[in-house]
Design a protein around this motif. Structure first.
Motif, short mmCIF file in Angstrom:
data_model
loop_
_atom_site.label_atom_id
_atom_site.label_comp_id
_atom_site.label_asym_id
_atom_site.label_seq_id
_atom_site.Cartn_x
_atom_site.Cartn_y
_atom_site.Cartn_z
N GLY A 125 23.60 36.11 36.06
CA GLY A 125 24.09 37.13 34.50
C GLY A 125 24.10 38.63 35.27
O GLY A 125 23.70 39.55 34.76
N SER A 126 24.50 39.14 35.73
CA SER A 126 24.45 39.70 37.11
C SER A 126 25.68 41.31 36.55
O SER A 126 27.17 40.18 36.33
CB SER A 126 24.26 40.96 38.15
N VAL A 127 25.67 42.18 36.31
CA VAL A 127 27.52 42.77 35.88
C VAL A 127 27.86 44.15 36.84
O VAL A 127 27.09 44.87 37.19
CB VAL A 127 27.02 43.78 33.94
N HIS A 128 29.09 43.70 37.80
CA HIS A 128 29.40 44.54 38.58
C HIS A 128 29.01 46.44 37.75
O HIS A 128 30.04 46.12 36.83
CB HIS A 128 30.65 44.59 39.71
N SER A 129 29.27 46.90 38.12
CA SER A 129 29.35 48.72 37.89
C SER A 129 30.67 48.97 38.26
O SER A 129 31.62 47.80 39.19
CB SER A 129 28.34 49.22 38.31
N LEU A 130 31.38 49.83 37.46
CA LEU A 130 32.69 50.39 37.91
C LEU A 130 32.21 50.65 39.10
O LEU A 130 33.59 50.57 40.15
CB LEU A 130 33.30 51.50 36.98
N GLU A 131 31.54 51.54 39.79
CA GLU A 131 31.85 51.89 41.38
C GLU A 131 31.73 50.39 41.98
O GLU A 131 31.93 50.85 43.45
CB GLU A 131 30.54 52.43 41.64
N GLU A 132 30.44 49.83 42.10
CA GLU A 132 30.90 48.07 42.61
C GLU A 132 31.86 47.55 42.75
O GLU A 132 32.57 47.06 43.48
CB GLU A 132 29.52 47.65 42.13
N LEU A 133 33.19 47.08 41.42
CA LEU A 133 34.01 47.13 41.32
C LEU A 133 34.82 47.88 41.98
O LEU A 133 35.61 46.42 43.27
CB LEU A 133 34.74 46.90 40.23
N ASN A 134 35.24 48.74 42.20
CA ASN A 134 36.65 49.52 42.80
C ASN A 134 36.27 49.21 44.36
O ASN A 134 37.27 49.29 45.17
CB ASN A 134 36.11 51.32 42.34
N ALA A 135 34.10 49.29 44.31
CA ALA A 135 34.41 49.18 46.24
C ALA A 135 35.29 47.85 46.55
O ALA A 135 35.83 47.61 47.89
CB ALA A 135 32.62 49.15 46.15
N LEU A 136 34.69 46.55 45.48
CA LEU A 136 35.10 45.50 46.42
C LEU A 136 36.84 45.52 46.47
O LEU A 136 37.11 44.72 47.24
CB LEU A 136 34.87 44.32 44.92
N THR A 137 37.64 45.83 45.26
CA THR A 137 38.86 46.32 45.09
C THR A 137 39.33 46.93 46.21
O THR A 137 40.67 46.14 46.80
CB THR A 137 39.31 46.71 43.70
N ALA A 138 38.63 47.60 46.64
CA ALA A 138 39.47 48.52 47.65
C ALA A 138 39.33 48.14 49.06
O ALA A 138 40.68 47.93 49.76
CB ALA A 138 37.84 50.15 47.35
N VAL A 139 38.29 47.02 49.49
CA VAL A 139 38.72 46.00 50.74
C VAL A 139 39.71 45.37 50.81
O VAL A 139 40.30 45.68 51.30
CB VAL A 139 37.34 45.12 50.34
#
Lengths: 345, 345, 345, 345
Positions: free
Chosen positions: C146-160
């Motif tokens: 039920g959690s939503v990744h923030s844009l910052e979190e998403l971007n940090a994952l895709t950066a990896v």
């Protein structure tokens, strides 16, 4: 000073001789050679399993993947240790042969525990069409960390599998090393302990490239033959697989080479301990995990010693920092090479 | 009197010697052995292909299935002859390795024709999402009926493939037999003729169990290595595959054994014709398809001769009815055995 | 009082109307209907992606498995969260469609972290032929907790992912719920954040059964079409998938239904907290994980409330022991049902 | 004037009504909806098969591929007609779902004959590990050339299958059209005729997208459920598949629409014959294969008539040359459109 793997050693002369003997005239291909009849009988006797179905393939990955495929539906998951060869070192071969089945990691650092196995199985409730279904349990003996399950430990694991009506596969790439470590019979370490199918390794223990797959219930025999052919693992000049295995079993060579490998490892481990190295796992068979200072690694590698350094980097950093290593002894490693290795400490 | 298959003969002594020589101390596993470097160089030189990617596997089916998989998407179809080994004798291995691709039969009794190939390709129009998509063309040289495509015939087939931008695989389980029959160079029978990847057979021609897969464009090299490992066909003690191939190539042994096999077949065919048998296909290499009366078959089989009778039954019916047979000569079949065979006519 | 899943709710009337409108006369089959052109344009506009390749399928599992298959080789592993739908709830469909690839669990309780993702990737060193090769990263937004990744979190994952040159898939079965929770644009939550392909869900948010797969780089378009057909997911009467998606996008219905679902969940969560329940995860969108005493569960279930009790047993044990539950609100759940539900506390 | 396919027609109003009725409140997902119980009962009654396992999927290819997979091992071959949909129009889906099995073409122009089927089966001798093993027989009723097997013909084919102990699949994408053509009962055309599993089509005959898979022996039920889920064909909002099938079966709508489609085809065929066209196959159901001069095709296509011209080119060449065409009538094609079509002759 070659301790990188027991799969890099030479073939035992007794096996080379059997290959030479086999090389006379024509022989029926595809497993219909007379030597295979001899091998089948010898394995059935050795394992006290007169009904067992016995097959030969040339690689350990083939033995594992084909054996497991006979017990795995594509919508199931195989329960294995996180350090198992089938998970870490077979480039998705088990998944490929099992028609895109899954592997579920049983949480453990080394040997599987009944508790961790139960937990992994319980995460896949019966009758839930959405998740992967429960499939076979695969146990590695010797483990990839060099440990040997005792008969009690083996029986405890297979008891869990049987409670859930799941078949059991034993990855015995180092079967002989485990057996001589336990001092038990092949039957005790397999079907008497609840194992349904075993990959009985030859390659790492003095053969050129041969592994037996032994089904204690022959019901899967024809399916295995079809899977082996479809996997391109049925040899036309099969007599040369048979001859290796015949030479391996003859006069208990397989136990002798395994004993030699284990003895070599014990000798090396004792020497390492005496030289101040720290054991990471207790070496039950022919594999050693230990750590010692970087500067000694540097000397050893410069001297041409072959083994895996598991952390690093080797070439820079504090020379006193301990780095972990994996050392494997095969039957052919002599005390001379070991003494030479230890001389760098 | 063994004419059942060339995959049932012995290993040539020169290859056994190389295996014995290779069996000294430790060697890097998984294809990183020094002999493999020698083999790669020798094959590149032999094929005048300095950039070729060269790999070894132990069975012909593995060579074919892995080579084709590198050029086939799961939604494509491989174009092959209805008599091809990949269709008739590999128990769906090509389909398995290519991820459930299809095989489309090019209509022919023996050698593929450009017209039949074109027709088969045209049945799969581009851009039609509903049907299987066009995949590689696989040509068998020597065919399973014992015929050898001339260079002109090969070039005509690959020209069709190139017109449709399709890759070409050559199943060369009997590559050497074809080559000496044509008297051309390996390059002329492969990349100069538009072949992209070849299964270069050793097993049927004097090896123990080794086939090379040669990619003339090395772009597929890493993919092949991953597919080979995933298929469980990467040998740990790889030096013993390398040693076979090294011995096979040394001093052109491979051409010598092939020439011997073809000569044996010609000698046998001449004898059969002289004895009144009817040839069903002209034997271009080392395989003979012929027919003669049932009663002679009965005598031969009673005398222990090994070969395939392709219609039957053997044991009852008019003794004068001609029955078809397949006879294959390997390098080791001597004129003595052939003369003995012919003596029953 | 239906909170078992948002996949059990009704179809929004606006979508039913579009289905009825579409049902007039004949229409070109297999995605060549005119409504699909409208849908493609609308999605490209909505995502500010004029080149995107857009396809429709009928189930979320099909969207995920087909999208991932386009970016995964059979010898690779997909990196995903241990709670991800593709791992837990698709019965090996991703493995099946990706040709027997593996899934590697990124260690996490809920949202993936860059550190855990990096660690999982690093365990698969490049150039090691023995292990599974690195494949795509699959992120679930909204997570299964039920959690939503923030844009910052998403971007940090895709950066990896980008650092290792790995493609990124977003499982957006609840895309709309996440989007309205973040208040960002579809482009920001996808391609601007480094996502290569997204499963854009419709079914859980008011459609009958339709999901879009959107490739921001159209290079995979034809491969997807072939995979979809081969997977039996290409609809002949495709206009009825198109009509659903058209109705879903029309006048931003998809955001409205998602907002309603999220509002319902917030209203329910507030009520639960006020009633003394403990939240297990902070509900960012339309899913609630909470616990409250067994005796209240018993009353609720007796009254016909539908939701998952995640531990148990429900029917026996200390009535005051808190049991965990999952509650999901779809757009159609009204405050009346929620108030009724809360009245049992 | 739409005769391109019966999969391009509208949904029958009775089915649209059932969809609307079903769209009320929440319903249990994944086939646990109450309407599915009604459908299961109705199909069991209709087929006089009280034990049958009944499942719904959304596409004909899914029905065929999943049904066949339950009866096919990966090393087997499925026997089918060269014109069958599973071979020509499913982009390797049957191979994919059956784990890379093969399809073997039974030689025929249209309907399979017992002789050709026997010949195809006999080419795969039992116990030969090298070739594909015998798998199920798949019969298409109505064939892709518009023919309907009589009950005698069906029974003769299944008798061959039973003689070899092979299961029988019936591809009934146009089941209803065949049934009303024969005037027999569903049981007579399936299990009484030796059919083990049938794909019972709805989509082409007035549904939106639904096909039933009916196993007369329920032993495969759970396997099918797992395969359906793994194939991503299990619908969460399953009630909308159920509702279609319920509406289709209600008051024998399915027979009525099929009768209408067949009547339309007969009316069109009579008109074509009267206009001088030549029938290529006798139209037993709702498909017509006929030829007439190019110039009339040109007029028809210019007027917007939709149908397949099977040879060509259409736009150039002798205007009097006859070109072949396929015309398919669905239930909704009225005599007005047919009369208009015929007016161009």
């Amino acid at each position: 000073m070659f301790f990188a793997s027991d799969n890099a050693g030479p073939v035992h002369p007794q096996i080379m001789n059997r290959l030479a003997q086999a090389n006379s005239g024509h022989a029926m291909p595809y497993g219909n050679d007379a030597i295979m009849d001899e091998v089948r009988d010898a394995i059935r006797t050795t394992f006290e399993a007169p009904e067992a179905a016995v097959y030969l393939v040339a690689t350990g990955t083939a033995a594992n993947a084909l054996a497991l495929a006979c017990y795995t539906q594509p919508w199931q998951t195989i329960f294995c240790s996180v350090t198992s060869h089938i998970h870490e070192d077979e480039c998705n071969a088990p998944e490929f042969y099992a028609g895109a089945a899954k592997l579920t990691m049983v949480e453990t650092d080394d040997k599987m525990t009944p508790e961790a196995l139960t937990k992994a199985i319980e995460k896949h409730p019966e009758g839930n069409v959405h998740g992967a279904q429960r499939g076979p349990v695969s146990i590695t003996q010797v483990t990839e960390r060099g440990s040997v399950h005792s008969l009690e430990e083996l029986n405890a694991l297979t008891a869990v599998a049987k409670r859930y009506d799941l078949p059991v596969h034993l990855d015995g790439a180092r079967f002989a090393n485990a057996l001589v470590a336990l001092g038990c019979s092949p039957a005790e370490m397999t079907w008497k302990a609840g194992v349904d199918v075993v990959s009985f390794g030859g390659t790492k223990n003095g053969c050129m490239g041969v592994e037996a797959v032994i089904f204690f219930d022959p019901a899967k025999a024809w399916e295995f033959e079809l899977r082996r052919k479809r996997g391109a693992h049925l040899f036309s000049k099969h007599r040369f697989l048979s001859a290796q295995m015949a030479g391996y079993l003859q006069d208990d060579l397989w136990r002798a080479t395994a004993r030699q490998a284990n003895d070599n490892a014990r000798y090396l481990a004792d020497g390492l301990r005496a030289a101040g190295a720290t054991m990471l796992h207790e070496p039950d068979a022919n594999m050693i995990f230990a750590k010692w200072p970087r500067r000694i690694h540097q000397k050893l590698q410069a001297a041409g010693a072959k083994y895996y350094v598991m952390d690093g980097p080797l070439d820079s950093g504090d020379p006193d920092t301990p780095l972990s290593a994996r050392l494997v002894c095969d039957w052919s490693v002599g005390t001379e090479a070991i003494d030479q290795f230890l001389s760098y400490f």
